[in-house]
Each structure stands twice: as C-alpha cells, then as structure tokens.
Enzyme design. Sequence first.
Site, PDB file in Angstrom:
ATOM      1  N   ASN A   9       0.885  -1.165   0.000  1.00 52.77           N
ATOM      2  CA  ASN A   9       0.000   0.000   0.000  1.00 52.77           C
ATOM      3  C   ASN A   9       0.929   1.223   0.000  1.00 52.77           C
ATOM      4  O   ASN A   9       1.488   1.578   1.033  1.00 52.77           O
ATOM      5  CB  ASN A   9      -0.865  -0.046   1.270  1.00 52.77           C
ATOM      6  CG  ASN A   9      -1.839   1.104   1.349  1.00 52.77           C
ATOM      7  OD1 ASN A   9      -1.811   2.017   0.513  1.00 52.77           O
ATOM      8  ND2 ASN A   9      -2.692   1.077   2.354  1.00 52.77           N
ATOM      9  N   ARG A  94      -2.559  -2.013  -3.486  1.00 49.67           N
ATOM     10  CA  ARG A  94      -3.705  -1.128  -3.417  1.00 49.67           C
ATOM     11  C   ARG A  94      -3.519  -0.066  -4.497  1.00 49.67           C
ATOM     12  O   ARG A  94      -2.500   0.624  -4.535  1.00 49.67           O
ATOM     13  CB  ARG A  94      -3.735  -0.448  -2.054  1.00 49.67           C
ATOM     14  CG  ARG A  94      -4.888   0.486  -1.919  1.00 49.67           C
ATOM     15  CD  ARG A  94      -4.868   1.137  -0.575  1.00 49.67           C
ATOM     16  NE  ARG A  94      -6.128   1.807  -0.340  1.00 49.67           N
ATOM     17  CZ  ARG A  94      -6.439   2.383   0.789  1.00 49.67           C
ATOM     18  NH1 ARG A  94      -5.592   2.343   1.795  1.00 49.67           N
ATOM     19  NH2 ARG A  94      -7.592   2.974   0.935  1.00 49.67           N
ATOM     20  N   HIS A 182     -12.269   4.044  -0.949  1.00 47.61           N
ATOM     21  CA  HIS A 182     -12.280   3.194   0.257  1.00 47.61           C
ATOM     22  C   HIS A 182     -12.996   1.862  -0.002  1.00 47.61           C
ATOM     23  O   HIS A 182     -13.481   1.216   0.931  1.00 47.61           O
ATOM     24  CB  HIS A 182     -12.971   3.905   1.451  1.00 47.61           C
ATOM     25  CG  HIS A 182     -12.148   5.006   2.043  1.00 47.61           C
ATOM     26  ND1 HIS A 182     -12.699   6.193   2.469  1.00 47.61           N
ATOM     27  CD2 HIS A 182     -10.826   5.099   2.280  1.00 47.61           C
ATOM     28  CE1 HIS A 182     -11.752   6.987   2.940  1.00 47.61           C
ATOM     29  NE2 HIS A 182     -10.600   6.334   2.833  1.00 47.61           N
ATOM     30  N   ARG A 242      -8.626  17.409   4.403  1.00 50.18           N
ATOM     31  CA  ARG A 242      -9.387  17.683   3.168  1.00 50.18           C
ATOM     32  C   ARG A 242     -10.751  18.293   3.498  1.00 50.18           C
ATOM     33  O   ARG A 242     -11.366  17.923   4.496  1.00 50.18           O
ATOM     34  CB  ARG A 242      -9.614  16.382   2.382  1.00 50.18           C
ATOM     35  CG  ARG A 242      -8.350  15.854   1.728  1.00 50.18           C
ATOM     36  CD  ARG A 242      -8.592  14.498   1.083  1.00 50.18           C
ATOM     37  NE  ARG A 242      -7.803  13.468   1.738  1.00 50.18           N
ATOM     38  CZ  ARG A 242      -7.923  12.160   1.533  1.00 50.18           C
ATOM     39  NH1 ARG A 242      -8.825  11.712   0.676  1.00 50.18           N
ATOM     40  NH2 ARG A 242      -7.177  11.304   2.174  1.00 50.18           N
ATOM     41  N   GLU A 380      -8.035  -3.640   5.192  1.00 54.27           N
ATOM     42  CA  GLU A 380      -7.885  -3.536   3.737  1.00 54.27           C
ATOM     43  C   GLU A 380      -6.789  -4.469   3.220  1.00 54.27           C
ATOM     44  O   GLU A 380      -6.902  -5.036   2.130  1.00 54.27           O
ATOM     45  CB  GLU A 380      -7.571  -2.081   3.355  1.00 54.27           C
ATOM     46  CG  GLU A 380      -8.759  -1.162   3.559  1.00 54.27           C
ATOM     47  CD  GLU A 380      -8.385   0.272   3.888  1.00 54.27           C
ATOM     48  OE1 GLU A 380      -7.663   0.481   4.904  1.00 54.27           O
ATOM     49  OE2 GLU A 380      -8.798   1.175   3.166  1.00 54.27           O
TER      50      GLU A 380
END
Length: 394
Positions: A9, A94, A182, A242, A380
């Site tokens: 990742n 990922r 996601h 963000r 994940e």
Amino acid sequence: MKDAYLVINAGSSSIKFSLYFGNGDSKPVLKAKGQVEGINVAPHFIAQAVDGTVLAEQRWPADSNLVHQDLLKHLIDWVENHLDGARLVAAGHRVVHGGPRWSAPARITDELLDELESLVPLAPLHQPHNLAPIRALAVVHPGLVQVACFDTAFHRTNPKVAETFALPRELTEEGVRRYGFHGLSYEFIARRFKEIDPVRAAGKVVVCHLGSGASMCAIDNGRSVASTMGFTALDGLPMGTRTGTLDAGVVLYLLQQKGMNAAEIETLLYKKSGLLGVSGISNDMRVLLESNDPHAAEAVDLFCYRIRRELGSLAGAMGGLDALIFTAGIGEHSAPVRAMVCEGAGWLGIELDPAANAAHADKITTPASRLPVYVIPTDEEMMIAKHTRAVLAG
Ligand code: ADP
C-alpha cells in the site's frame, strides 16, 4: 511448501507492506508487516511481527538520495530473507483508481499498467505512488505475479443515477463522474458483517469509514449503491486535512477574487482544510478531543454534523436503513465521535448503549434500539491478500 503473498500500500512518502502466508483455500495468515516512511526526506524502514515486536529497523540519512525503487528493493530483500521456507507467489497492490472499467481486481500486465497510468489525472496525489512500486517490483523481481486491487472497484455496482453529476453529457462520457473510494475497506466490512448478522447484511447498511481520509457508503444486500466520495477522494465528509463537499462556487471565488492558482487551491483543499483547517490545531481527532480550544470543538462538531447529514442522504438513496457500522481509526477508537453521531440520529431509531460504546463493543446500541449500530475493525490489507490469492487461482 507454503505460499507467501506480499501486500503493498504505497503513498507519496511511505510504502506499507504486509506479508501473508496461506495454502489453498485457507484464509491468509498475517506473518509480518512494516513500512518505509520518510521517502524523499530521511527514509526509515521498520518490520514488525504480528504482536508488534520489531523484527528489523533501518534509517538512512537525509542526503541518501534513495528513491522508491532502492527502498522497495530493501523491503523485498528483507521479505525474501524472512519467508521461513515459504515461496513468494504474488504481490497485491492497493491502487486507488480503476476508472470506469474495473469492477474487480486484475492481474497486472504492461497493457493494464498503461491504462492505469492514463487514470493519473483522476487521482494525481495517489495513483502515481500506487503504480511506482508495481514498476519497481517488476524490475527487482521479474516474473512475480502482481495484482492490482482498486479502491473504486466495489462501487461499480452503483446505479447510473448515483454516479452522474448534473454536468453536460460530454463531460460525463469523458469520465467526469462519481467513482467512490475506500472500496477495499467497504468490501471487507460487507463480508464481515454477513458473518456477524446475515439477516441485516442482506438489507440496507451504511458504513462510516472514518480515518484520516473519511467517507461513508450505502450497501444494499452486500453491494455498494452510493457513497460520499465522488470524482476524487476530496468529496463528502470533511477529513483530517481535506475539505469534503464544497460548493464549486468557492473554487471560482478562490480563482477569480483571491487570484489563487490551481496548485495553491489543490494544497488548500487537500492539505490545509478539514479538521486541521477548522481547528487551526491538528488533523488528529485525538488531539482535538483532548483540546479545550473552542475551535477544536467546532471542528469535531462539524465532522459529526456532516456524518449525520450524509447518513440521512444515504438512507434516502437506499430507501431505508437496517444497520449502521463504524470503522477505521476514528470509527473504531473514538467513542465520543460515535456518541455525537448517534445522539443526533435518534430519529432513525438509534438508542446508544453508552457503556458498550465506551468499551468499543461490537454492538453499541441497546437491545431495544430499532436500528443496531456496530463497530467493526476494517482490514484492507487482508482484503488485498484474499483478492491476490483469488486472482492467482484464476
Ligand atoms: P488512515 O486513514 O491513514 O489509514 P486510520 O484509519 O488509521 O488512518 O485513522 C487515522 C486517524 O484515526 C488519526 O488521524 C486519528 O485522528 C484517528 N484515531 C486513532 N485513534 C483514535 C482514538 N483513540 N480517538 C480518536 N481518534 C483516533
């Protein structure tokens, strides 16, 4: 001989890895994990066992000029020396963007890499860093099967109406539409929830993935039907740094009235806004919850308010709600945030059990609560390991 799968990742300044062992149909088992951080600054490699014991650590000076490929080679060398007799059979990555086409993980070929490269403009801050280790690994380990697992793929079951912006059709056709992100986390949670409560998992569920990036997803019978992130990972909830959803007119104002250029606006929206921007203190929820500064409280309030609004919106998109699930850093560990979201959502039939919430129990509502609320840790990396094994098995 056991099979080993390497999960990668990679971001702009770090490459995280997890090493899994597995055979045949058995669930992959995590053996070690770690990361190289401080890439382009002062790289630091660390590998840890499952219990957190440090297995290896190395630091390089700031002027070492080591690039992604050098550090990845170091990482791979470490992995290959710690296979315990297993055989490295594949690497799963990922990849943030799979574009409109990819609704499932894919084995990497030169053609696929070129296609993913063409999506860089859709995710300029993430996609190049996801692709760099794929290319680097092909050089240091030619022949190793590599699999791309997309954050957008799980959302490709969304109906067209959920994906469309009210823009002129030509822009939509060119790819300016909602993709959602996601997805690996939501897919993991959807599968896990099916084991926990198969009846409700067959119904309408909203999952809140609240980490430093935050989004929410409406899942109907295990399939994503809507989410808060859109064309980019900037939309939806306010996040660590963000903005989340913003009236597009604000961007015009910044351009026309404040004379800001595109790069400055990008930095403002991605790096200086969200919890950090509103609080002026930190992007870390823990710091804000401990602070006595009213601006910190305002940032936390705004975060929870936006989650409650999106909850209504996603329930509206599905026409109902049978369960709510919290996951990721804040969702799994912050009882105060969960309480603030649930207390304002009593109209949905949520009756929070404060003791269960404080204990981070699997289920944090009372038995009488019409809508059950769950806390489910996401994984994940495990999702990527499972996908990688499945792609390898054909
Ligand atoms: P990422 O999105 O980078 O994968 P995580 O899902 O691990 O990150 O979430 C990281 C965020 O979780 C941190 O920014 C921190 O604010 C938050 N977090 C972690 N633990 C807690 C806690 N106990 N209370 C509140 N927030 C927490």
